[in-house]
Design a protein around this motif. Structure first.
Motif, PDB file in Angstrom:
ATOM      1  N   GLY A  48       0.818  -1.212   0.000  1.00 52.09           N
ATOM      2  CA  GLY A  48       0.000   0.000   0.000  1.00 52.09           C
ATOM      3  C   GLY A  48       0.845   1.253   0.000  1.00 52.09           C
ATOM      4  N   SER A  49       2.068   1.159  -0.566  1.00 53.63           N
ATOM      5  CA  SER A  49       2.995   2.292  -0.542  1.00 53.63           C
ATOM      6  C   SER A  49       2.552   3.398  -1.492  1.00 53.63           C
ATOM      7  CB  SER A  49       4.405   1.818  -0.895  1.00 53.63           C
ATOM      8  OG  SER A  49       4.430   1.236  -2.181  1.00 53.63           O
ATOM      9  N   TRP A  50       3.190   4.560  -1.346  1.00 52.91           N
ATOM     10  CA  TRP A  50       2.804   5.729  -2.146  1.00 52.91           C
ATOM     11  C   TRP A  50       2.924   5.468  -3.641  1.00 52.91           C
ATOM     12  CZ3 TRP A  50      -0.058   8.345   0.711  1.00 52.91           C
ATOM     13  CH2 TRP A  50       0.266   8.777   1.989  1.00 52.91           C
ATOM     14  N   SER A  51       3.881   4.630  -4.037  1.00 47.14           N
ATOM     15  CA  SER A  51       4.105   4.408  -5.475  1.00 47.14           C
ATOM     16  C   SER A  51       2.928   3.722  -6.161  1.00 47.14           C
ATOM     17  CB  SER A  51       5.385   3.591  -5.695  1.00 47.14           C
ATOM     18  OG  SER A  51       5.311   2.371  -4.972  1.00 47.14           O
ATOM     19  N   VAL A  52       2.080   3.053  -5.363  1.00 48.91           N
ATOM     20  CA  VAL A  52       0.905   2.388  -5.944  1.00 48.91           C
ATOM     21  C   VAL A  52      -0.109   3.427  -6.412  1.00 48.91           C
ATOM     22  CG1 VAL A  52      -1.059   0.873  -5.471  1.00 48.91           C
ATOM     23  CG2 VAL A  52       1.205   0.282  -4.594  1.00 48.91           C
ATOM     24  N   GLY A  53      -0.477   4.348  -5.520  1.00 47.72           N
ATOM     25  CA  GLY A  53      -1.459   5.380  -5.863  1.00 47.72           C
ATOM     26  C   GLY A  53      -2.893   4.910  -5.656  1.00 47.72           C
ATOM     27  N   ARG A  54      -3.761   5.840  -5.274  1.00 47.61           N
ATOM     28  CA  ARG A  54      -5.159   5.491  -4.982  1.00 47.61           C
ATOM     29  C   ARG A  54      -5.885   4.923  -6.189  1.00 47.61           C
ATOM     30  NH1 ARG A  54      -6.523   7.123  -0.019  1.00 47.61           N
ATOM     31  NH2 ARG A  54      -5.263   8.768   0.931  1.00 47.61           N
ATOM     32  N   GLU A  55      -5.626   5.503  -7.377  1.00 49.74           N
ATOM     33  CA  GLU A  55      -6.324   5.069  -8.586  1.00 49.74           C
ATOM     34  C   GLU A  55      -5.975   3.627  -8.933  1.00 49.74           C
ATOM     35  OE1 GLU A  55      -9.018   5.368 -11.689  1.00 49.74           O
ATOM     36  OE2 GLU A  55      -8.667   6.728  -9.997  1.00 49.74           O
TER      37      GLU A  55
END
Length: 459
Positions: free
Chosen positions: A24-31
């Motif tokens: 769930g790291s930032w590189s994944v992104g919500r979208e």
């Protein structure tokens, strides 16, 4: 079925402890996280969920690791899929090693609901290289009997994925260049996870003494099957036994067709409803010890056209479907569902204990009365509800009435001429759910007019 040998499946329902470890790291992104949710739902939804069946946990990690829900939380498939669909996105760094250690200490333990002597699977989904070491923690996880599958997306490091996964890597490591392409490997992953559960089951039961069925000594050998259809995959792991010639095996269920007969349909379109119902009923193996069918028509008030114990063969059911009258009136769907629960699924009208129960609703418009409570009460007595909406039917109503997931329980057609477009898909979904809920296996409970489902893998 009678003969010198009847193959009967004692359904294991793909029993396993299945844990998703999600980056769930930032590189994944919500979208992009919605693609991960969809994948988790598809894989988890392939198993028969229950306290004594497959248990599922989801753990999300980034800078730290948290349990979204443990193995013991959900015992109903619909509740599980709803929880997966609403998983929050965490954000943070990518500490995969810490997360693997977390699984060992906090998830794959008896205290957390992991069961001794059951297949254990970890499905790890990550989109980048870990910021801490992973090899030692992955080895420890494998050493406690966990089979590890890894899905790498976009920036994932191939060598690191191999360090984490079980062998052979060709079956346990998957890598796609972006989140949109997860669906391209989804079917392969589901097949291999089912295969892995089967292999674990084989090794777990190989040392057991022979078991008995109906006081008959039998030898068990394990096999598995993955059934793919549209957006639904179902994994069954079951043992196949040789049964003596005097043992008759059939799949049974009670199926109620609840048909909107309101004025908005009209006499001409109602003839097309009858034709559609005829296609549906011809799909089933009808009989007093097999599939029983009831037909209820509703408008302002519900009316039993025939009960579950009225007709005992396909010819009688088809004749009744072809000739039942169009009644007309308003659209009280809630009242009709209460009627089905109180007046149809009862023993005096042929309903049987401990057999799968299915209701198929066919409606062309918005309900004139409240319906949510009636639908919930039906589902709570283990009636599996499918909903077919025609023309002016309201999608949100259909989804509120039917079981989840909507992909396999809610169907919409633009007009009454379009019924044929959904008939095959609907009957396959019903057959799959009857087989899955029935707890036995003899093949799908539909009449053998060609294949009723695509077999994705059979070993």
């Amino acid at each position: 079925m009678r003969g010198s040998a009847v193959h009967r499946g004692s359904l294991f329902s793909a029993i396993a402890d299945l844990v998703f470890l999600v980056d769930g790291s930032w590189s994944v992104g919500r979208e992009n996280f919605k693609h991960i949710r969809s994948f988790i739902g598809s894989l988890a939804g392939a198993f028969d969920i229950g306290e004594d069946k497959t248990r599922v946990a989801v753990v999300q990690y980034s800078t730290d690791t948290r349990t979204e829900f443990p193995l013991t939380r959900y015992t109903r498939r619909g509740d599980l899929l709803q929880a997966i669909n609403s998983l929050p996105y965490k954000g943070g760094n990518t500490m995969t090693g810490d997360a693997l250690d977390y699984l060992i200490k906090n998830i794959f333990t008896e205290a957390a609901g992991s069961r001794k002597g059951f297949p254990k699977v970890a499905m790890i989904i990550t989109d980048g290289k870990s910021q801490d070491p992973v090899e030692e923690y992955a080895r420890r996880l494998r050493n406690i009997g966990v089979e590890i599958f890894v899905l790498g997306i976009k920036g994932a490091d191939e060598d690191e994925l191999r360090e984490i996964a079980s062998t052979p890597h060709a079956k346990h490591v998957y890598n796609v260049p972006n989140f949109d392409l997860i669906q391209e490997v989804q079917k392969s992953i589901i097949t291999e996870v089912c295969s892995g559960v089967d292999d674990q089951l084989s090794s777990l039961v190989s040392g057991e003494e022979s078991k008995s069925h109906d006081t008959i000594e039998v030898d068990y050998r394990n096999t598995y099957r993955v059934l793919f259809q549209q957006n639904l995959s179902v994994c069954f792991c079951f043992s196949v036994v040789e049964a003596p010639s005097n043992l008759q095996v059939t799949e049974i269920a009670d199926v109620v067709l609840l048909v909107d007969g309101s004025y908005s349909i009209g006499l001409q379109n109602f003839a097309k409803v009858r034709e559609f119902l005829e296609v549906l009923v011809k799909s089933f193996d009808i009989g007093p010890n097999k599939i029983q069918i009831s037909l209820v028509q509703y408008s302002r008030d519900p009316h039993t056209e025939f009960a579950l114990n009225t007709h005992h063969d396909i010819n009688a059911v088809v004749k009744a479907v072809r000739t039942f009258p169009y009644r007309g009136g308003s659209t009280n769907t809630g009242k009709a569902m209460t009627y089905v629960r109180e007046k149809i699924f009862i023993s005096s009208r042929g309903a049987r204990q401990n057999v799968p129960r299915v209701m198929v609703l066919i409606t062309d418009g918005k309900s004139s009365d409240s319906f949510k409570d009636a639908a919930t009460k039906l589902r709570n007595v283990d009636v599996e509800i499918f909903a077919v909406g025609v023309k002016d039917a309201v999608r949100s109503e259909l989804e509120a009435i039917a079981n989840e997931p909507a992909d396999t329980h809610v169907y919409e057609v633009e007009d009454f001429d379009a019924f044929q477009r959904i008939s095959k898909e609907l009957t396959q979904s019903i057959c799959l759910r009857i087989e899955q809920e029935g707890g036995t296996h003899r093949g799908l409970p539909c009449r053998p007019k060609g294949k009723s489902a695509n077999t994705g893998a059979l070993r």
